[in-house]
Motif scaffolding. Structure first.
Motif, PDB file in Angstrom:
ATOM      1  N   GLY A 180       0.772  -1.014   0.154  1.00 52.98           N
ATOM      2  CA  GLY A 180       0.046  -0.025   0.077  1.00 52.98           C
ATOM      3  C   GLY A 180       0.787   1.150   0.124  1.00 52.98           C
ATOM      4  N   GLU A 236     -13.215  -2.083   0.004  1.00 53.64           N
ATOM      5  CA  GLU A 236     -12.350  -3.465   0.086  1.00 53.64           C
ATOM      6  C   GLU A 236     -13.117  -4.452  -0.691  1.00 53.64           C
ATOM      7  OE1 GLU A 236     -15.047  -2.367   3.309  1.00 53.64           O
ATOM      8  OE2 GLU A 236     -13.083  -1.462   2.978  1.00 53.64           O
ATOM      9  N   SER A 261     -11.815   0.796   5.795  1.00 47.44           N
ATOM     10  CA  SER A 261     -10.780   0.033   6.483  1.00 47.44           C
ATOM     11  C   SER A 261      -9.697   0.020   5.537  1.00 47.44           C
ATOM     12  CB  SER A 261     -11.143  -1.167   7.170  1.00 47.44           C
ATOM     13  OG  SER A 261     -11.697  -2.121   6.215  1.00 47.44           O
ATOM     14  N   SER A 262     -10.123  -0.171   4.192  1.00 49.69           N
ATOM     15  CA  SER A 262      -9.049  -0.281   3.176  1.00 49.69           C
ATOM     16  C   SER A 262      -9.615   0.146   2.045  1.00 49.69           C
ATOM     17  CB  SER A 262      -9.026  -1.881   3.015  1.00 49.69           C
ATOM     18  OG  SER A 262      -8.022  -2.257   1.681  1.00 49.69           O
ATOM     19  N   THR A 292      -8.647   0.817  -2.474  1.00 46.04           N
ATOM     20  CA  THR A 292      -7.551   0.500  -3.445  1.00 46.04           C
ATOM     21  C   THR A 292      -7.585   1.711  -4.447  1.00 46.04           C
ATOM     22  OG1 THR A 292      -8.064  -1.902  -3.425  1.00 46.04           O
ATOM     23  CG2 THR A 292      -7.172  -0.889  -5.493  1.00 46.04           C
ATOM     24  N   ASN A 318      -2.899   0.001  -2.436  1.00 43.70           N
ATOM     25  CA  ASN A 318      -3.637  -0.656  -1.563  1.00 43.70           C
ATOM     26  C   ASN A 318      -3.401   0.578  -0.475  1.00 43.70           C
ATOM     27  OD1 ASN A 318      -4.965  -2.637  -2.957  1.00 43.70           O
ATOM     28  ND2 ASN A 318      -3.041  -3.911  -2.606  1.00 43.70           N
ATOM     29  N   LYS A 319      -4.352   1.179   0.094  1.00 48.70           N
ATOM     30  CA  LYS A 319      -4.234   2.091   1.307  1.00 48.70           C
ATOM     31  C   LYS A 319      -4.875   1.593   2.545  1.00 48.70           C
ATOM     32  CE  LYS A 319      -3.289   6.457   2.758  1.00 48.70           C
ATOM     33  NZ  LYS A 319      -1.959   6.505   3.362  1.00 48.70           N
ATOM     34  N   ASP A 320      -4.182   1.118   3.390  1.00 53.41           N
ATOM     35  CA  ASP A 320      -4.854   0.663   4.740  1.00 53.41           C
ATOM     36  C   ASP A 320      -4.941   1.617   5.829  1.00 53.41           C
ATOM     37  OD1 ASP A 320      -5.441  -1.948   3.770  1.00 53.41           O
ATOM     38  OD2 ASP A 320      -3.527  -2.460   3.712  1.00 53.41           O
TER      39      ASP A 320
END
Length: 173
Positions: A46, A100, A143-144, A146, A171-173
């Motif tokens: 991410g 997600e 929470s997540s 893309t 991917n950004k968490d």
């Protein structure tokens, strides 16, 4: 009758050129297998990533500020010579933000209209083109995310670009 035909010929040629300029705007799902280099580890983690292709470096940066997701696309000339990039229309880049489950939350190009004109940009050595998009996630807690970004470049230094070498998925968490 002959005079009218001569008057209509330039109009027909102008309309034909407009139709030709609008062609070739379709999407391609092919991946580029040429000179493009991208770190798979960085995509999975991410983090920010970078692609190098024909003397240009492409990077996407993502940051969250309050309820805003800010996506910045940077194309930098990493050579000692001026580079010229051509976009086939005013639709110079794409940004998609997905949750997600893979559902699209934001599509930069949705409901937008773009000019059907070639756009040429010159980038001096060490200089960069920067495109920025801000998306208001309206307080939702994802929470997540893309983030898919792509530069729609058709030519570099008057040479046609195959496929889509400037595409990143983060991917950004």
């Amino acid at each position: 009758m002959i005079k009218k035909q001569w008057l209509l010929t330039p109009l027909f040629l102008l309309l034909s050129a407009s139709v030709v300029a609008a062609c070739g705007q379709g999407e391609s799902n092919e991946t580029h297998s040429g000179e493009s280099k991208q770190s798979e580890d960085n995509i999975e983690s991410g983090g920010d990533d970078m692609i190098e292709y024909q003397g240009l470096s492409y990077k996407t940066e993502v940051e969250e500020v309050n309820d805003q997701v800010i996506v910045t696309l940077k194309l930098k000339n990493i050579t000692e010579e001026e580079k010229t990039v051509t976009f086939p229309s005013g639709h110079q880049f794409d940004v998609l933000i997905k949750d997600e489950t893979g559902s699209t939350l934001y599509d930069f190009a949705e409901d937008m209209m773009f000019t059907q004109a070639l756009i040429t940009e010159k980038i001096s050595p060490g200089e960069q083109l920067v495109f920025k998009v801000e998306w208001d996630k309206s307080g939702a807690d994802y929470s997540s995310l893309t983030i898919e970004t792509k530069l729609n470049i058709s030519e570099i230094d008057n040479k046609e670009v195959d496929n889509t070498p400037f595409k990143l998925i983060l991917n950004k968490d």
